[in-house]
Design an enzyme around this catalytic site. Sequence first.
Site, PDB file in Angstrom:
ATOM      1  N   ASP A 180     -18.959 -13.336 -20.449  1.00 51.88           N
ATOM      2  CA  ASP A 180     -19.598 -13.344 -19.129  1.00 51.88           C
ATOM      3  C   ASP A 180     -21.091 -13.625 -19.203  1.00 51.88           C
ATOM      4  O   ASP A 180     -21.609 -14.475 -18.475  1.00 51.88           O
ATOM      5  CB  ASP A 180     -19.370 -12.011 -18.407  1.00 51.88           C
ATOM      6  N   GLU A 218       3.427 -11.942  -6.039  1.00 54.48           N
ATOM      7  CA  GLU A 218       2.286 -12.114  -6.956  1.00 54.48           C
ATOM      8  C   GLU A 218       2.592 -11.629  -8.364  1.00 54.48           C
ATOM      9  O   GLU A 218       1.890 -11.971  -9.310  1.00 54.48           O
ATOM     10  CB  GLU A 218       1.060 -11.376  -6.399  1.00 54.48           C
ATOM     11  N   LYS A 233     -12.534 -13.230 -14.299  1.00 59.69           N
ATOM     12  CA  LYS A 233     -12.852 -13.598 -15.684  1.00 59.69           C
ATOM     13  C   LYS A 233     -12.310 -14.990 -16.049  1.00 59.69           C
ATOM     14  O   LYS A 233     -13.002 -15.777 -16.697  1.00 59.69           O
ATOM     15  CB  LYS A 233     -12.259 -12.546 -16.619  1.00 59.69           C
ATOM     16  N   GLY A 272       0.826  -1.198   0.000  1.00 60.81           N
ATOM     17  CA  GLY A 272       0.000   0.000   0.000  1.00 60.81           C
ATOM     18  C   GLY A 272       0.856   1.243   0.000  1.00 60.81           C
ATOM     19  O   GLY A 272       2.061   1.164   0.250  1.00 60.81           O
ATOM     20  N   HIS A 332       7.204  -8.349  -4.183  1.00 56.51           N
ATOM     21  CA  HIS A 332       5.856  -8.785  -4.574  1.00 56.51           C
ATOM     22  C   HIS A 332       5.885 -10.174  -5.207  1.00 56.51           C
ATOM     23  O   HIS A 332       6.179 -10.302  -6.390  1.00 56.51           O
ATOM     24  CB  HIS A 332       5.248  -7.775  -5.557  1.00 56.51           C
ATOM     25  N   CYS A 384       5.325  -6.172   1.490  1.00 53.28           N
ATOM     26  CA  CYS A 384       5.657  -4.750   1.386  1.00 53.28           C
ATOM     27  C   CYS A 384       5.105  -3.963   2.577  1.00 53.28           C
ATOM     28  O   CYS A 384       5.531  -4.177   3.682  1.00 53.28           O
ATOM     29  CB  CYS A 384       5.087  -4.215   0.074  1.00 53.28           C
ATOM     30  N   TYR A 385       4.103  -3.115   2.349  1.00 51.49           N
ATOM     31  CA  TYR A 385       3.511  -2.376   3.464  1.00 51.49           C
ATOM     32  C   TYR A 385       3.046  -3.353   4.550  1.00 51.49           C
ATOM     33  O   TYR A 385       3.183  -3.088   5.744  1.00 51.49           O
ATOM     34  CB  TYR A 385       2.330  -1.534   2.959  1.00 51.49           C
TER      35      TYR A 385
END
Length: 523
Positions: free
Chosen positions: A238, A182, A379, A61, A180, A88-89
């Site tokens: 969708d 991810e 998605k 963040g 990170h 991180c944060y």
Amino acid sequence: MQHSMQRPVNEGILILDYGSQYTLLITRRLRELGVYAEVIDGTRSAPLEDFHYHGIILSGGPDTVTEEGARTMPAWVKSSNKPVLGICYGMQLMAGVSGGKLRSGTQREYGRAQLKLELDHVPSYATSLKKLPAVQTVWMSHGDDVEGSSGIFEVLGRTEDGVVAVMAHKERPWIGLQFHPEVQHSEHGAELLKIFISDICKAPLNWDAGCMMESSLAKIRENVGNGKVLMAVSGGVDSTVAAVLLTRALGFEQVHAIFVDHGLLRKDEAKWVQNEFARLGVHLTALDRSQEFYAALKGVSDPEQKRKIIGRKFIEVFESFAKSQTGFTHLGQGTLYPDVIESAGHGSGAKVIKSHHNVGGLPEKLHLELCEPFRYLFKDEVRAIGRQLGIPEQLVDRHPFPGPGLAVRILGEIEPESVRILQEADAIFINRLREENLYHAVWQAFAVLLPVKSVGVMGDNRTYQKTCALRAVTASDGMTAGVGDLPISFLVRVSDEIVRKVNGINRVVYDVTTKPPATIEWE
Ligand code: XMP
């Protein structure tokens, strides 16, 4: 209007959001690894009700932990005694509440860095980290960091600049990462996340396509019961998957899909959609209202005006159809998890650049309850359910198509003849992409018709006709986009075919603008 759709499963990992642009990405990665994960506000005073969480991730963040007003870690995180991964944060928050020392802005690092693990004194709960290579590339994005070991945390890895990049609490199952995991550029990030969820949290890995489908079917039945669902479909992924899933859950009689043909669709789209839906056993009514839409758009060339007219008209058509029928209790919508999270105020939050057309406001007008089977899904998960339901790949894996359709790809005023010309050119481009295996090399591709005429020569004759622009972009969600790197020889073949076959176009150009500064659609 309240939605009453429940989350598909009631166990997984909780992700506390502190405003990082990557929060949703963490969520997606965990689900790809096979564990259900959900995002909540990082300052929430209690965990989710009726949700068994095996572990917690604190996101990154923009705040600085030591500054006033910085978001803090809620007390229940510590008292839950659950494993926590701080990114991180999130890592700085962990250090902050445990008495670790923080440095602000002394060692700014952005982009790739080399991480060197030091696992000689790794706490027993984290020994699985030894499965990872000792040196690896990671993705950093931070200005603050944790200063050395505080006695409470064991330092388990540093970058080449000496920044503490991995730390583990000596007593609690708390791991902090300054990078990170991810982000794809973190070479072994997915493995690291897997170690956290499987070896440290001991969360069962049961979130797969079968589970997504079965749990969604069950929730739909619970939500709609004996009611009847009205569902607008566009031919897009969708709404198609939603209509098929709803029909599978409730039966043919209880779901009625409506497809409005506004005359601004791709070539043969309306016919194709009707055939596919018939094959898939969905009760579909297609309303051809092209003439009405053309009449409403006559003489209009302003992009926003065009969008507004189409949006309004669409709602009008849909509403009058709905009112002509009886017995509907629910309105089906293909809303996805990222939309829900964005509108709840988490995530990056985008400013409206163009008015998007949807059926907003309709449920209230029609006094229908909302049924949103994908409220908790990404998605890719919708696509996985689509495949599980046996929906053909060509439908599941289609490029996105905007609600106002070709209206935003015919610059200026729309005439039925321009629609025909653009449909032909676009079909050639898309068919060629499919034939030459390039369709999935880009995220979205289409042709645009420009009101610009230029001189050409065909045979012995001078021509003076319109210009077609081809656009192909790479993207992950359409918020930003790169230029599709299509071979020039391919583009020349497409151009050649368009100019030869489409009467009305004598020049083809390729759009090489990224987003930003340009948008993907031209209007
Ligand atoms: P832009 O042009 O805003 O497009 O860069 C980003 C993505 O959104 C699609 N798009 C729309 N989708 N209704 C939709 O459902 C709309 O009004 C609309 N306008 C743009 C666009 O095709 C691209 O994928």
